[in-house]
Write an enzyme that holds these catalytic residues in place. Structure first.
Site, short mmCIF file in Angstrom:
data_model
loop_
_atom_site.label_atom_id
_atom_site.label_comp_id
_atom_site.label_asym_id
_atom_site.label_seq_id
_atom_site.Cartn_x
_atom_site.Cartn_y
_atom_site.Cartn_z
N ASN A 184 0.87 -1.17 0.00
CA ASN A 184 0.00 0.00 0.00
C ASN A 184 0.92 1.23 0.00
O ASN A 184 1.37 1.67 1.06
CB ASN A 184 -0.89 -0.04 1.26
N LYS A 200 2.84 0.88 3.42
CA LYS A 200 2.47 -0.20 4.34
C LYS A 200 2.62 -1.51 3.59
O LYS A 200 2.27 -1.58 2.40
CB LYS A 200 0.99 -0.06 4.74
N ARG A 210 -2.60 -2.00 -3.35
CA ARG A 210 -3.78 -1.18 -3.15
C ARG A 210 -3.60 0.05 -4.04
O ARG A 210 -2.60 0.76 -3.92
CB ARG A 210 -3.88 -0.75 -1.69
N HIS A 224 -16.56 3.13 8.24
CA HIS A 224 -15.10 3.05 8.35
C HIS A 224 -14.63 4.38 8.92
O HIS A 224 -14.60 5.39 8.23
CB HIS A 224 -14.47 2.77 6.99
N GLY A 271 -9.74 2.78 13.01
CA GLY A 271 -9.15 3.07 14.32
C GLY A 271 -10.15 3.62 15.32
O GLY A 271 -10.16 3.23 16.50
N GLU A 310 -13.28 0.98 15.76
CA GLU A 310 -12.92 -0.25 16.48
C GLU A 310 -12.59 0.01 17.94
O GLU A 310 -12.54 -0.93 18.73
CB GLU A 310 -11.68 -0.89 15.82
P1 AMP Z 1 -6.82 4.60 11.33
O1 AMP Z 1 -6.66 5.65 10.26
O2 AMP Z 1 -7.83 3.55 10.99
O3 AMP Z 1 -5.52 4.02 11.79
O4 AMP Z 1 -7.42 5.35 12.61
C1 AMP Z 1 -6.76 6.42 13.22
C2 AMP Z 1 -7.72 7.08 14.20
O5 AMP Z 1 -8.16 6.12 15.17
C3 AMP Z 1 -7.09 8.22 14.99
O6 AMP Z 1 -7.98 9.32 15.06
C4 AMP Z 1 -6.90 7.62 16.36
O7 AMP Z 1 -6.93 8.60 17.36
C5 AMP Z 1 -8.10 6.71 16.46
N1 AMP Z 1 -7.90 5.72 17.52
C6 AMP Z 1 -7.04 4.69 17.55
N2 AMP Z 1 -7.09 4.05 18.75
C7 AMP Z 1 -8.02 4.70 19.50
C8 AMP Z 1 -8.55 4.55 20.82
N3 AMP Z 1 -8.13 3.58 21.62
N4 AMP Z 1 -9.50 5.42 21.22
C9 AMP Z 1 -9.94 6.41 20.41
N5 AMP Z 1 -9.48 6.61 19.16
C10 AMP Z 1 -8.54 5.77 18.70
#
Ligand code: AMP
Length: 410
Positions: A27, A34, A101, A217, A340, A343
């Site tokens: 990616n 990645k 990707r 998402h 992120g 989840e």
């Molecule tokens: P991603 O782009 O899918 O990696 O998601 C990144 C986002 O997920 C960022 O805004 C992070 O702050 C949020 N995130 C990751 N872990 C947590 C958590 N434990 N609590 C709240 N937000 C999170």
């Protein structure tokens, strides 16, 4: 292995046998790469990330098969050099295929395709629609071609899953010639993620099919999709990944006259406005603190008013979008949260569902709180009108699957 910094130990080589016929998933972004090497049976993988590309601080963070972490500096931060080093690190595992990707596939591609000259030139040509992403994706393809010309490569487009959207969802209400002559339409993105989590939800639910899911998402980039019977019927992102939900640094929907207004009133150029909407808006723009929800949640808990407003706006806009996307579904089975934020943040999920309060959705607060850190499960109550799921996304796994399918080695 030519580089002295890359020095896999014996234990890496000892475990080679467990990574059978692996597919390499790449990616390649504008400032990061990645990668994941995934075994044929999907049970084993090696992952890593090259970050800060273009800067002197560029480095590869590599997770070995036996759980060790390596860091390799990339002198000068060049993309090509980072890719070369990643390939050197993984060479010993004899990958059988490479899946890339690719962000924009335009109107032509509704599924993954094997790379040939035409496909590569299309990836490059579609730079007009994804200027940050497609050139980096093309670089990745060419780097592999140069070193391993005999290994088959496949491109998996972020837009492909959404090619099933009907015209009523994918057209903009603009003069029709813009679509006919210039392919101006809504494409949608995050396709591999929406495809993966909706398929997974359909596997684990007890609900009778066909299923109608709204997949949310929510990460640094955010989008929501209405998926019915495995097909995308509408999605929140459009011609580019800027439309739709409020994101980490992207605004999502704004009035289309904003550009004109800012140009006239503040003398901003189109480039300046584009940069503002993509890089300086969203959670960062409103909170004034960060694009990272964890930082914003901490500040909000300490009483930071703009952090509180940023979270409220984010959840309101997600809830409002999910409510409108539900109109695309003939039948509404449930909502699937991923990314992120989706989840991990129980408070964000709860607030979004509160925005949708007229839908008769009921959930178990303890179950919601337990779904963090990559766990999968449902959190709706028995008397809820729809199901609620958290499904950790696995775009790499989906890309590996589609790569093997496209090559007939599935
Ligand atoms: P991603 O782009 O899918 O990696 O998601 C990144 C986002 O997920 C960022 O805004 C992070 O702050 C949020 N995130 C990751 N872990 C947590 C958590 N434990 N609590 C709240 N937000 C999170």
């Amino acid at each position: 292995m030519s580089d002295s910094a890359v020095n896999p130990t014996l234990s890496d080589q000892e475990t080679t046998a467990t990574l059978t016929n692996p597919t390499l998933v790449l990616n390649c972004g504008s400032s990061s790469i990645k990668y994941a090497l995934i075994s044929e049976d999907e049970s084993t993988r090696i992952t890593g990330l090259a970050e800060n590309l273009g800067l002197d601080t560029a480095r590869i963070k590599h997770n070995t098969l036996d759980g060790r972490k390596l860091e390799i500096a990339i002198a000068g931060g060049r993309h090509e050099l980072a890719l070369q080093k990643i390939l050197e690190l993984l060479e010993q595992y004899h990958f059988v295929a490479v899946g890339h990707r690719v962000v924009h596939g335009g109107r032509e591609y509704s599924e993954a395709v094997r790379v040939n000259e035409h496909v590569l030139s299309e990836v490059k040509r579609l730079k007009v629609l994804a200027p940050l992403h497609n050139p980096a994706n093309a670089l990745g393809i060419e780097a592999v071609q140069a070193i391993y010309p005999e290994i088959p490569q496949v491109v998996v487009f972020d837009t492909a899953f959404h090619q099933t959207m009907p015209p009523v969802a994918f057209l903009y209400p603009l003069p029709k010639s813009l679509y006919a002559d210039h392919k101006i339409r809504r494409y949608g993105f995050h396709g591999t993620s929406h495809a993966y989590v909706s398929e997974r939800a359909s596997q684990i639910t007890d609900a009778k099919g066909p299923h109608g899911w709204l997949t949310a998402h929510l990460g640094n980039g955010c989008s929501a999709t209405a998926v019915y019977d495995g097909k995308s019927l509408d999605t929140s992102m459009g011609l580019t990944p800027l439309e739709g939900l409020m994101m980490g640094t992207r605004s999502g929907d704004v009035d289309p006259s904003l550009h004109m207004h800012l140009k006239r009133q503040l003398g901003l150029s189109l480039e300046e406005i584009d940069k503002m909407l993509n890089n300086e808006s969203g959670l960062l723009g409103i909170s004034g603190l960060s694009n990272d929800l964890r930082t914003i949640e901490e500040a909000a808990n300490e009483g930071h008013k703009d952090a509180q407003l940023a979270i409220e706006m984010f959840c309101y806009r997600v809830g409002k979008y999910l409510a409108s996307l539900s109109c695309a579904l003939p039948d509404f089975t449930g909502i699937v949260f991923t990314g992120g934020i989706g989840e991990n943040s129980k408070t964000t999920r709860a607030r979004i569902l509160d925005v949708m309060r007229h839908f008769g959705i009921k959930f178990d607060a303890d179950k919601n709180a337990s779904l963090v850190g990559g766990s999968e499960g449902s959190f709706h109550s028995d008397d809820s009108s729809i199901e609620l799921w958290v499904v950790p996304t696995d775009e790499e796994c989906r890309i590996a699957q589609e790569t093997r399918q496209a090559l007939g080695i599935a």
